[in-house]
Design a protein around this motif. Structure first.
Motif, PDB file in Angstrom:
ATOM      1  N   ARG A   1     -69.190 -11.694 -13.626  1.00 22.40           N
ATOM      2  CA  ARG A   1     -68.014 -11.373 -14.440  1.00 22.40           C
ATOM      3  C   ARG A   1     -68.031  -9.921 -14.946  1.00 22.40           C
ATOM      4  N   THR A   2     -68.893  -9.115 -14.410  1.00 25.01           N
ATOM      5  CA  THR A   2     -69.050  -7.750 -14.902  1.00 25.01           C
ATOM      6  C   THR A   2     -67.735  -6.985 -14.913  1.00 25.01           C
ATOM      7  N   GLU A   3     -67.040  -7.002 -13.804  1.00 22.21           N
ATOM      8  CA  GLU A   3     -65.778  -6.247 -13.720  1.00 22.21           C
ATOM      9  C   GLU A   3     -64.748  -6.779 -14.711  1.00 22.21           C
ATOM     10  N   GLN A   4     -64.682  -8.101 -14.867  1.00 26.24           N
ATOM     11  CA  GLN A   4     -63.728  -8.693 -15.812  1.00 26.24           C
ATOM     12  C   GLN A   4     -64.075  -8.289 -17.242  1.00 26.24           C
ATOM     13  N   TYR A   5     -65.374  -8.312 -17.604  1.00 29.62           N
ATOM     14  CA  TYR A   5     -65.782  -7.929 -18.955  1.00 29.62           C
ATOM     15  C   TYR A   5     -65.471  -6.457 -19.216  1.00 29.62           C
ATOM     16  N   CYS A   6     -65.711  -5.618 -18.228  1.00 31.05           N
ATOM     17  CA  CYS A   6     -65.389  -4.193 -18.385  1.00 31.05           C
ATOM     18  C   CYS A   6     -63.890  -4.003 -18.588  1.00 31.05           C
ATOM     19  N   GLU A   7     -63.096  -4.730 -17.819  1.00 32.05           N
ATOM     20  CA  GLU A   7     -61.637  -4.643 -17.967  1.00 32.05           C
ATOM     21  C   GLU A   7     -61.210  -5.138 -19.347  1.00 32.05           C
ATOM     22  N   ASP A   8     -61.818  -6.230 -19.830  1.00 33.29           N
ATOM     23  CA  ASP A   8     -61.500  -6.756 -21.166  1.00 33.29           C
ATOM     24  C   ASP A   8     -61.823  -5.720 -22.245  1.00 33.29           C
ATOM     25  N   ILE A   9     -62.968  -5.068 -22.117  1.00 32.82           N
ATOM     26  CA  ILE A   9     -63.349  -4.038 -23.092  1.00 32.82           C
ATOM     27  C   ILE A   9     -62.356  -2.887 -23.027  1.00 32.82           C
ATOM     28  N   HIS A  10     -61.992  -2.478 -21.813  1.00 32.13           N
ATOM     29  CA  HIS A  10     -61.056  -1.366 -21.621  1.00 32.13           C
ATOM     30  C   HIS A  10     -59.717  -1.672 -22.306  1.00 32.13           C
TER      31      HIS A  10
ATOM     32  N   THR B   1     -71.692  -2.875 -22.429  1.00 31.46           N
ATOM     33  CA  THR B   1     -71.352  -3.205 -23.821  1.00 31.46           C
ATOM     34  C   THR B   1     -72.047  -2.289 -24.830  1.00 31.46           C
ATOM     35  N   GLU B   2     -72.871  -1.351 -24.351  1.00 34.25           N
ATOM     36  CA  GLU B   2     -73.641  -0.515 -25.276  1.00 34.25           C
ATOM     37  C   GLU B   2     -72.752   0.297 -26.219  1.00 34.25           C
ATOM     38  N   GLY B   3     -71.725   0.946 -25.705  1.00 36.88           N
ATOM     39  CA  GLY B   3     -70.863   1.789 -26.535  1.00 36.88           C
ATOM     40  C   GLY B   3     -70.169   1.005 -27.633  1.00 36.88           C
ATOM     41  N   ILE B   4     -69.584  -0.116 -27.274  1.00 37.11           N
ATOM     42  CA  ILE B   4     -68.859  -0.904 -28.269  1.00 37.11           C
ATOM     43  C   ILE B   4     -69.837  -1.543 -29.265  1.00 37.11           C
ATOM     44  N   SER B   5     -71.030  -1.913 -28.804  1.00 38.07           N
ATOM     45  CA  SER B   5     -72.048  -2.469 -29.703  1.00 38.07           C
ATOM     46  C   SER B   5     -72.488  -1.438 -30.734  1.00 38.07           C
ATOM     47  N   ARG B   6     -72.695  -0.206 -30.278  1.00 37.15           N
ATOM     48  CA  ARG B   6     -73.097   0.866 -31.191  1.00 37.15           C
ATOM     49  C   ARG B   6     -71.993   1.139 -32.218  1.00 37.15           C
ATOM     50  N   PHE B   7     -70.733   1.107 -31.773  1.00 37.96           N
ATOM     51  CA  PHE B   7     -69.600   1.325 -32.658  1.00 37.96           C
ATOM     52  C   PHE B   7     -69.542   0.248 -33.745  1.00 37.96           C
ATOM     53  N   VAL B   8     -69.681  -1.015 -33.344  1.00 39.99           N
ATOM     54  CA  VAL B   8     -69.657  -2.121 -34.307  1.00 39.99           C
ATOM     55  C   VAL B   8     -70.821  -1.983 -35.286  1.00 39.99           C
ATOM     56  N   ASP B   9     -71.995  -1.619 -34.781  1.00 42.71           N
ATOM     57  CA  ASP B   9     -73.161  -1.430 -35.643  1.00 42.71           C
ATOM     58  C   ASP B   9     -72.899  -0.342 -36.684  1.00 42.71           C
ATOM     59  N   ASP B  10     -72.315   0.775 -36.256  1.00 41.88           N
ATOM     60  CA  ASP B  10     -71.998   1.860 -37.194  1.00 41.88           C
ATOM     61  C   ASP B  10     -71.008   1.399 -38.262  1.00 41.88           C
ATOM     62  N   CYS B  11     -70.005   0.626 -37.855  1.00 46.67           N
ATOM     63  CA  CYS B  11     -69.020   0.113 -38.820  1.00 46.67           C
ATOM     64  C   CYS B  11     -69.671  -0.830 -39.821  1.00 46.67           C
ATOM     65  N   LEU B  12     -70.535  -1.707 -39.339  1.00 43.09           N
ATOM     66  CA  LEU B  12     -71.193  -2.676 -40.221  1.00 43.09           C
ATOM     67  C   LEU B  12     -72.183  -1.997 -41.165  1.00 43.09           C
ATOM     68  N   LYS B  13     -72.817  -0.915 -40.696  1.00 41.66           N
ATOM     69  CA  LYS B  13     -73.754  -0.180 -41.559  1.00 41.66           C
ATOM     70  C   LYS B  13     -73.049   0.335 -42.807  1.00 41.66           C
ATOM     71  N   GLU B  14     -71.857   0.864 -42.615  1.00 40.77           N
ATOM     72  CA  GLU B  14     -71.096   1.378 -43.759  1.00 40.77           C
ATOM     73  C   GLU B  14     -70.795   0.273 -44.757  1.00 40.77           C
TER      74      GLU B  14
ATOM     75  N   ARG C   1     -65.277   7.140 -25.665  1.00 43.06           N
ATOM     76  CA  ARG C   1     -66.708   6.860 -25.804  1.00 43.06           C
ATOM     77  C   ARG C   1     -67.018   5.373 -25.608  1.00 43.06           C
ATOM     78  N   LEU C   2     -66.081   4.497 -25.972  1.00 40.08           N
ATOM     79  CA  LEU C   2     -66.333   3.058 -25.922  1.00 40.08           C
ATOM     80  C   LEU C   2     -66.049   2.426 -24.560  1.00 40.08           C
ATOM     81  N   ILE C   3     -65.273   3.084 -23.744  1.00 37.87           N
ATOM     82  CA  ILE C   3     -64.943   2.532 -22.430  1.00 37.87           C
ATOM     83  C   ILE C   3     -66.146   2.706 -21.503  1.00 37.87           C
ATOM     84  N   PRO C   4     -66.598   1.604 -20.885  1.00 36.13           N
ATOM     85  CA  PRO C   4     -67.775   1.680 -20.013  1.00 36.13           C
ATOM     86  C   PRO C   4     -67.550   2.619 -18.842  1.00 36.13           C
ATOM     87  N   LYS C   5     -68.550   3.455 -18.582  1.00 34.93           N
ATOM     88  CA  LYS C   5     -68.462   4.398 -17.464  1.00 34.93           C
ATOM     89  C   LYS C   5     -69.044   3.792 -16.185  1.00 34.93           C
ATOM     90  N   GLU C   6     -70.020   2.893 -16.352  1.00 36.95           N
ATOM     91  CA  GLU C   6     -70.669   2.277 -15.205  1.00 36.95           C
ATOM     92  C   GLU C   6     -70.725   0.769 -15.406  1.00 36.95           C
TER      93      GLU C   6
END
Length: 174
Positions: free
Chosen positions: A81-90, A146-159, A109-114
């Motif tokens: 489901r990799t391609e579908q998950y990438c499309e969902d994130i996009h 999912t690394e970019g979006i995970s890092r973004f959520v982590d930064d938001c939750l830290k605040e 920054r959040l859209i997967p490059k690979e």
């Protein structure tokens, strides 16, 4: 700050790292390099205790298969489901940008490059059982889609978390 603390802080600030040549001979270093490149073993830090375990590769794979083969914990899914998950994130990220929730820079920054999956590995749990060394499964998302979006959520939750009165920064703050 007391005079004693000032003296300790001054002494600490004057410390310089010592440069030593090490205690290993060239032969020792060469042996370690050969050992590290041995395909028959897996070298891992332990789950707790700060030790290092050298696992036979077949034992390591057997431990991973034993855990991953547990149908009550894991489910086999033969659909990629990799391609579908990438499309969902996009789609999700672009919608957030279109609604003004995030900036264009954040969106890019959040859209997967690979298309890359997380990696599963085991950390030995030597504190549990001395005759059979189970492993704690870890799924690393480093480099995954999912690394970019995970890092973004982590930064938001830290605040949010740091604003809670019960938040502890570290052991000293505790």
């Amino acid at each position: 700050v007391t005079a004693e603390m000032s003296a300790i802080m001054k002494e600490f600030s004057e410390l310089r790292p010592s440069v030593t040549s090490g205690n290993l001979t060239r032969k020792n270093i060469s042996s370690l390099i050969d050992f590290r490149h041995n395909d028959e073993i897996i070298i891992k830090p332990t789950d707790k205790g700060g030790a290092v375990v050298i696992w036979g590769k077949t034992d390591y794979i057997a431990a991973a298969n034993r855990q991953l083969g547990d149908g009550s914990t894991y489910k086999v899914d033969n659909v990629v489901r990799t391609e579908q998950y990438c499309e969902d994130i996009h789609v999700f990220v672009c919608d957030a940008w279109a609604q003004g929730t995030i900036s264009q820079e954040t969106c890019e920054r959040l859209i997967p490059k690979e298309l890359s999956l997380g990696r599963c590995y085991l950390l030995p749990k030597i504190h549990k059982n001395k005759t059979h060394c189970p492993g704690r499964p870890i799924v690393s998302g480093n480099g995954s889609y999912t690394e970019g979006i995970s890092r973004f959520v982590d930064d938001c939750l830290k605040e949010i978390a740091t604003g809670v009165p019960t938040h502890l920064r570290d052991t000293i703050h505790f």
